[in-house]
Design a protein around this motif. Structure first.
Motif, PDB file in Angstrom:
ATOM      1  N   UNK A  80      39.775  38.862  34.595  1.00  0.00           N
ATOM      2  CA  UNK A  80      40.797  38.298  35.482  1.00  0.00           C
ATOM      3  C   UNK A  80      41.098  36.870  35.037  1.00  0.00           C
ATOM      4  N   UNK A  81      42.361  36.592  34.911  1.00  0.00           N
ATOM      5  CA  UNK A  81      42.806  35.226  34.611  1.00  0.00           C
ATOM      6  C   UNK A  81      43.406  34.656  35.879  1.00  0.00           C
ATOM      7  N   UNK A  82      42.961  33.478  36.272  1.00  0.00           N
ATOM      8  CA  UNK A  82      43.513  32.865  37.483  1.00  0.00           C
ATOM      9  C   UNK A  82      43.232  31.379  37.480  1.00  0.00           C
ATOM     10  N   UNK A  83      44.089  30.630  38.152  1.00  0.00           N
ATOM     11  CA  UNK A  83      43.759  29.227  38.400  1.00  0.00           C
ATOM     12  C   UNK A  83      43.712  28.976  39.902  1.00  0.00           C
ATOM     13  N   UNK A  84      43.578  30.069  40.672  1.00  0.00           N
ATOM     14  CA  UNK A  84      43.490  29.951  42.133  1.00  0.00           C
ATOM     15  C   UNK A  84      42.152  30.485  42.632  1.00  0.00           C
ATOM     16  N   UNK A  85      41.135  30.454  41.794  1.00  0.00           N
ATOM     17  CA  UNK A  85      39.868  31.052  42.190  1.00  0.00           C
ATOM     18  C   UNK A  85      39.236  30.277  43.339  1.00  0.00           C
ATOM     19  N   UNK A  86      38.525  30.994  44.212  1.00  0.00           N
ATOM     20  CA  UNK A  86      37.888  30.374  45.380  1.00  0.00           C
ATOM     21  C   UNK A  86      36.376  30.340  45.199  1.00  0.00           C
ATOM     22  N   UNK A  87      35.891  30.826  44.047  1.00  0.00           N
ATOM     23  CA  UNK A  87      34.451  30.952  43.845  1.00  0.00           C
ATOM     24  C   UNK A  87      34.111  30.363  42.475  1.00  0.00           C
ATOM     25  N   UNK A  88      33.226  29.365  42.473  1.00  0.00           N
ATOM     26  CA  UNK A  88      32.895  28.734  41.186  1.00  0.00           C
ATOM     27  C   UNK A  88      31.779  29.463  40.440  1.00  0.00           C
ATOM     28  N   UNK A  89      31.290  30.564  41.003  1.00  0.00           N
ATOM     29  CA  UNK A  89      30.206  31.280  40.346  1.00  0.00           C
ATOM     30  C   UNK A  89      30.595  32.721  40.024  1.00  0.00           C
ATOM     31  N   UNK A  90      30.951  33.449  41.038  1.00  0.00           N
ATOM     32  CA  UNK A  90      31.225  34.881  40.887  1.00  0.00           C
ATOM     33  C   UNK A  90      32.679  35.063  40.431  1.00  0.00           C
ATOM     34  N   UNK A 118      42.385  28.698  31.843  1.00  0.00           N
ATOM     35  CA  UNK A 118      43.079  27.640  31.123  1.00  0.00           C
ATOM     36  C   UNK A 118      44.496  27.654  31.667  1.00  0.00           C
ATOM     37  N   UNK A 119      44.628  27.181  32.912  1.00  0.00           N
ATOM     38  CA  UNK A 119      45.932  27.149  33.566  1.00  0.00           C
ATOM     39  C   UNK A 119      46.679  28.466  33.315  1.00  0.00           C
ATOM     40  N   UNK A 150      47.568  34.964  40.801  1.00  0.00           N
ATOM     41  CA  UNK A 150      47.594  33.588  41.297  1.00  0.00           C
ATOM     42  C   UNK A 150      48.405  33.448  42.566  1.00  0.00           C
ATOM     43  N   UNK A 151      47.971  32.473  43.355  1.00  0.00           N
ATOM     44  CA  UNK A 151      48.779  31.983  44.467  1.00  0.00           C
ATOM     45  C   UNK A 151      49.109  30.552  44.072  1.00  0.00           C
ATOM     46  N   UNK A 327      59.445  33.035  41.777  1.00  0.00           N
ATOM     47  CA  UNK A 327      58.838  31.729  41.500  1.00  0.00           C
ATOM     48  C   UNK A 327      57.769  31.785  40.423  1.00  0.00           C
ATOM     49  N   UNK A 328      56.941  30.762  40.397  1.00  0.00           N
ATOM     50  CA  UNK A 328      55.902  30.659  39.357  1.00  0.00           C
ATOM     51  C   UNK A 328      54.673  31.461  39.769  1.00  0.00           C
ATOM     52  N   UNK A 329      54.226  32.349  38.916  1.00  0.00           N
ATOM     53  CA  UNK A 329      52.990  33.097  39.189  1.00  0.00           C
ATOM     54  C   UNK A 329      51.870  32.593  38.278  1.00  0.00           C
ATOM     55  N   UNK A 330      52.015  31.399  37.749  1.00  0.00           N
ATOM     56  CA  UNK A 330      51.032  30.814  36.836  1.00  0.00           C
ATOM     57  C   UNK A 330      50.623  31.819  35.741  1.00  0.00           C
ATOM     58  N   UNK A 331      49.380  32.364  35.837  1.00  0.00           N
ATOM     59  CA  UNK A 331      48.869  33.209  34.740  1.00  0.00           C
ATOM     60  C   UNK A 331      49.734  34.452  34.496  1.00  0.00           C
TER      61      UNK A 331
END
Ligand code: HMG
Length: 440
Positions: A80-90, A118-119, A150-151, A327-331
């Protein structure tokens, strides 16, 4: 060499719509033309209350597996590629696999899962990882699922607010793909930049104006680097050039700059220079900003030539058709640009068999990647399966007050409670941490 690439894809848009001209512009006291003409955006997608990056990703991946008749044991990798992750581990991929395991008999216990950051470019990097994994023959005949989700929210009243969006793109990467074969050649332009970042904060800190020039600078470097490994490239050799699309106006600039950059020192440049009275501008300037200032008059005149407009209308404009409304969906953004271009080509009967797309990805921070993708015979059948038009049409349209409420719901720093606007039917929903990813 066995072909490796994208076998199939699915797109999932956030189920709410914010109309920029009708709803956002009046509330901001802005002329709607700033959004519809300047940025080239008409609407943004937002996740409903029961949606987040996991549910959008799982819903897209489930459709993909269902449609391709896949079981979990057919999948050896979920990235999964994302820059909206809510978990810094899992990694988000474990949450997505957890959702999918609720609806399949098998499980993903022997699949490699990860999360790429990476954004916006990490969607393409994950695609590259899956490609390399198969090429290295470590896949045991299995395919990879790559998801960009992404959100893309900005702080209220940030200039980026009009470019928000949310959605997921799931891609199946496999041997002998039915859609696109990835080229082994890649070009990169990469530098440590600080114009767009989110250090331990939910909303990005953005120097918007500079971010535009950083995008253009890295893209020029990536184009040069790609040409150095693939041989001379010519913009008119590619039927479609999907760019990372934070908003269509950005791609308008990238396409003009890219075109000018690729045709420099060629006969086309001479021909066009004669038509528009252009004196070549040296490449060496103290800063990117100075360079773009110097070149702007030329690129503005270039975009008025018939040759350029015909090229842009055929090669670039169709790739913006989804982005304009979401709009922008980032990844996911470059991947919906590719999908939009192919969808438009199918609907207009263009024969793309065996041709190559030039795919131009970008992520702040900053890095651009350019690679080619060969269109596989029969691609139209795959593209015909996309139902993104219907999804876009059936979104719930929010009033400005509802938008304010939804922005708070998805702001991790705000306690917000709200009823969902849409009815989830046969989809994964976020219903609090204990009941995450239940399927209705
Ligand atoms: P802004 O200040 O809202 O807009 O910021 P503006 O005043 O610069 O106007 C935008 C354009 O609309 C201009 O055209 C105006 O002339 C025109 P341009 O000069 O650029 O050709 N305009 C009008 N046109 C017609 N009628 C009107 C009208 N009014 C104005 N009435 C900005 C724009 C991009 C700075 C802002 O949206 C922003 O900060 N966005 C977020 C950052 C961003 O998207 N940057 C893009 C490059 S970086 C990137 O792509 C990476 C990213 O996706 C993140 C990642 O990788 O993770 C963002």
């Amino acid at each position: 060499m066995t072909a490796v690439g994208i076998d199939a894809m699915e797109i999932w848009t956030g189920k709410l719509k914010l109309d920029l001209a009708e709803t956002f512009a009046p509330a901001q006291g802005d002329d709607p033309g700033k959004y519809t003409k300047g940025l080239g955006l008409h609407a943004s997608s937002f996740p409903d209350v029961h949606e987040d990056i996991v549910t959008m990703a799982a819903n897209a991946a489930h459709r993909l597996m269902d449609r391709k008749g896949l079981e979990p044991e057919d999948i050896g990798r979920i990235d999964v590629a994302t820059e909206s992750s809510f978990d810094n581990s899992k990694p988000v991929s474990t949450y997505v696999a957890g959702c999918l395991e609720k609806v399949y008999d098998g499980d993903f216990h022997h699949a490699n899962k990860g999360e790429r950051k990476f954004a916006c470019i990490s969607g393409t990097q994950s695609l590259d990882d899956a490609y390399n994994w198969i090429r290295a023959d470590r896949h045991r005949g299995r395919a990879a699922i790559v998801i960009a989700t992404d959100t893309a929210l900005y702080a209220r009243d940030d200039p980026g607010e009009a470019t928000q969006g949310a959605g997921a793109v799931a891609m199946l990467v496999a041997e002998d793909p039915d859609l696109l074969e990835l080229s082994p050649e890649q070009g990169f332009g990469s530098a440590d930049e600080t114009d767009f970042l989110k250090p331990n904060q939910q909303f990005p800190s953005v120097d918007g104006k500079r971010s535009v020039n950083v995008y253009l600078a890295r893209m020029r470097e990536a184009l040069d680097d790609f040409a150095s490994v693939s041989g001379d490239i010519h913009p008119e050799d590619y039927p479609l050039i999907p760019f990372h699309t934070p908003f269509p106006g950005m791609v308008r600039k990238a396409a003009a700059l890219g075109y000018r950059h690729i045709i420099r020192d060629t006969e086309i440049e001479d021909e066009l220079a004669e038509e528009i009275g252009y004196q070549p501008v040296p490449e060496a300037f103290d800063s990117d900003d100075e360079f773009y200032e110097a070149i702007r008059e030329y690129t503005d005149s270039l975009t008025e030539t018939e040759r350029y407009q015909a090229w842009y209308g055929e090669t670039i404009d169709p790739t913006l058709e989804i982005s304009r409304h979401v709009g922008n969906w980032y990844t996911g953004s470059v991947h919906i640009a590719r999908a939009a271009g192919l969808k438009h080509a199918r609907e207009n009967g263009r024969d793309l068999d065996g041709t190559e797309l030039l795919v131009a990805s970008y992520g702040s921070g900053a890095q651009a990647e350019v690679h080619a993708e060969k269109v596989v015979e029969g691609w139209e059948d795959e593209i015909a399966q996309l139902n993104i038009d219907e999804q876009i049409r059936t979104r719930y349209e929010m009033s400005f007050e509802e938008y304010e409420q939804i922005h708070d719901v998805h702001n991790h720093d705000t306690e917000a409670d709200a009823e969902a606007f849409t009815d989830p039917s046969e989809e994964f929903v976020f219903d609090g941490w204990g009941r995450m990813g239940e399927r209705t």
